[in-house]
Enzyme design. Structure first.
Site, mmCIF file in Angstrom:
data_model
loop_
_atom_site.group_PDB
_atom_site.id
_atom_site.type_symbol
_atom_site.label_atom_id
_atom_site.label_comp_id
_atom_site.label_asym_id
_atom_site.label_seq_id
_atom_site.Cartn_x
_atom_site.Cartn_y
_atom_site.Cartn_z
ATOM 1 N N CYS A 382 0.764 -1.139 -0.434
ATOM 2 C CA CYS A 382 -0.092 -0.370 0.182
ATOM 3 C C CYS A 382 1.214 1.124 0.050
ATOM 4 C CB CYS A 382 -1.442 0.215 0.730
ATOM 5 S SG CYS A 382 -2.720 1.053 1.141
ATOM 6 N N HIS A 508 -3.621 -4.791 -0.486
ATOM 7 C CA HIS A 508 -3.341 -5.449 0.962
ATOM 8 C C HIS A 508 -3.038 -6.828 0.980
ATOM 9 C CE1 HIS A 508 -3.013 -1.983 4.079
ATOM 10 N NE2 HIS A 508 -3.865 -1.464 3.406
ATOM 11 N N GLU A 510 -2.113 -9.440 3.257
ATOM 12 C CA GLU A 510 -1.794 -10.150 3.829
ATOM 13 C C GLU A 510 -3.511 -10.314 4.929
ATOM 14 O OE1 GLU A 510 -1.574 -5.428 5.119
ATOM 15 O OE2 GLU A 510 -1.418 -6.347 3.429
#
Length: 532
Positions: A382, A508, A510
């Site tokens: 990001c 993102h 994750e």
């Protein structure tokens, strides 16, 4: 199973005992028995969502596929259960009140005086049962944030009291408390637990299961004492000790028959205990890994919960690469040209963390220049990806004053800029590019090799974008735009193919890494870090 069963998880004595982990573990055990399960978090604060909260206040802000900014516990639910949560899985007091006030303004209450009971509690109850009614889940687990005894939790507890009464055997309360150890006396103390249960009983809720958080093992006598004083079956008093990893907790709960107790109390057949084979395989690999991969996390929030999903994604990817992740936080505010080598030279890979705002940003540029010129495997997420673009513009394209409009309104080389449709927005909350978006990958890229697919979907949370006016210059100079959103033509992924692993993503990744399905980009990044 015809009717949805409801499990409420409350906490007492102190906050941060791990209600989210216990909720996720119970969900995992029920799911492993073949039941459909979802978990939701009700937070007693008045913010509409945690999107505007400083990470120091509440840890990271998690984002669901449907673009809702949510509590970080939803990340645990998704990682443990491999499910996708939505806006309906995270409710705050702010949203409850807003909904009731909107109805009142429309005249839905036909001139009635609006009160906490029944109007606020009815709205809470409606939200508790929403997912169960809509998707007919077998179990809906509802975690209540905060601590029993807080003023702001009272409407939630009153709603649980009513639901337990209305639903009978189809509702159950799991209460999590803390058993402190007094070193001077050499004793574990149950008094805080007794007080916490009394507090619950005083609002009309008798807990069915007690989970005692502790740093020392609890003997049977102590558990019997708690059972006696708290009106709970001895078999329903379980301990939750600190574990080397949160992923051990479902197994510890299973050893103490928590799932069996729940099924019995709810009048369901118990059947065979699930073997949780793939889960145990993951833990075995984790325990067997002896070699270490050292990852530096360059960011500005010196708090482990601020980057929770990244830490978990790294730890999962390391396990599947048969390594232990040794993660070092490197504060970007203190990084400069004179100390960068000393701080980064021992790292196998570097993550440039997401975030907002100017603070700590120059340190990220310093780290990136070092990583790019020393060919250290580097992953920008990001804002981290945006920093990669800015650093490249400054030090390779020769635009010394390149920047993002977010950091410098007047920069002549706005390589990261605000989207047109964002310019008129004055509200901070929920107004970014949020949730899952499509992305098409360049087949000749490292990211394509990682995903083994041309079309992917990933979750976003940002307002600023790569400025396409500079795209050609970047590509000529060796930084390729290898992931593009097909609808908006916005750049999602950048990569320098001549380096070992130098990749930035606008999104993102994750958020979508789970225990049994680690994220391909993190797997690829860790592999590159090991090869270094």
């Amino acid at each position: 199973m015809a009717e949805t069963k409801y499990i409420f998880v409350t906490g007492g004595v102190a906050s941060s005992l791990g209600k989210g982990i216990i909720s996720s573990s119970i969900g995992k055990l029920l799911q492993a028995r073949g039941y459909s399960v979802t978990i939701q978090k009700f937070d007693p604060y008045i913010n509409i969502d945690p999107g505007t909260l400083n990470p120091y206040e509440h840890g990271e802000c998690y984002v669901t596929v449907d673009g809702h900014e949510a509590d970080l516990d939803l990340g645990h639910y998704e990682r443990f259960l491999g499910i996708q949560t939505t806006k309906a899985n995270n409710i705050t007091t702010g949203r409850i009140y807003k909904s009731v006030i909107d109805k009142e303004r429309r005249g839905d209450y036909l001139g009635k005086t609006i009160q906490i009971i029944p109007h606020i509690t009815d709205e809470i109850k409606r939200n508790v049962k929403l997912l169960g009614n809509k998707y007919k889940f077998d179990f809906v687990i509802t975690e209540i944030g905060g601590t029993v005894g807080d003023i702001e939790s009272l409407p939630y507890l009153e709603s649980i009291r009513q639901l337990k009464w209305e639903l009978g055997r189809n509702a159950l309360c799991v209460h999590l408390t803390y058993v402190p150890y007094l070193a001077a006396a050499g004793e574990l103390k149950t008094k805080p637990t007794q007080h916490s249960v009394k507090e619950l009983q005083s609002v009309g809720i008798q807990p069915d299961i007690l989970v005692l958080r502790t740093e020392h093992p609890l003997n049977m006598n102590l558990r019997k004492k708690v059972a006696l004083f708290c009106n709970v079956d001895e078999s329903a008093v379980v301990q939750s000790m600190d574990m080397p990893t949160i992923y051990e907790v479902p197994l510890r709960m299973q050893e103490q028959n928590v799932d069996v107790t729940i099924l019995q109390k709810m009048g369901l057949p118990v059947g065979e205990a699930p073997d949780l084979k793939s889960w145990k395989d993951f833990l075995d690999r984790r325990h067997r890994a002896t070699e270490v991969v050292k990852i530096g996390l360059v960011g500005k929030y010196d708090l482990q919960d601020a980057y929770k999903s990244i830490l978990e994604a790294l730890s999962q990817a390391a396990t599947y690469n048969d390594r232990k992740a040794d993660i070092h936080f490197i504060n970007s505010e203190n990084l400069n040209d004179s100390n960068v080598e000393e701080k980064l030279k021992d790292m196998d890979g570097i993550i440039i963390c997401p975030g907002f705002g100017q603070r700590g940003i120059e340190g990220k540029f310093v780290a990136l220049k070092y990583c790019r010129t020393h060919d250290v495997p580097t992953f920008g997420i990001c804002l981290g990806m945006q920093c990669m673009a800015i650093e490249f513009a400054r030090n390779v394209l020769g635009y010394a004053d390149a920047n993002s409009r977010e950091m410098d309104e007047t920069t002549p080389h706005n390589v990261i800029d605000i989207m047109e449709e964002q310019k008129s927005i004055t509200n901070m909350g929920g107004t970014m590019r949020l949730g899952a978006y499509e992305c098409v990958l360049d087949p000749n890229s490292k990211v394509y090799q990682a995903y083994k697919s041309e079309h992917i979907q990933e979750r976003h949370r940002h307002r600023y974008e790569f400025n396409n006016n500079y795209k050609e210059e970047y590509e000529k100079a060796g930084m390729k735009c290898v992931g593009i959103n097909p609808d908006s033509n916005l750049v999602e992924i950048i990569e320098i193919p001549t380096l070992k692993w130098y990749i930035g993503t606008q999104f993102h990744p994750e958020y979508s890494s789970t225990v049994l399905k680690p994220h391909p980009l993190f797997l690829s990044f860790i592999k590159a870090a090991i090869d270094k």
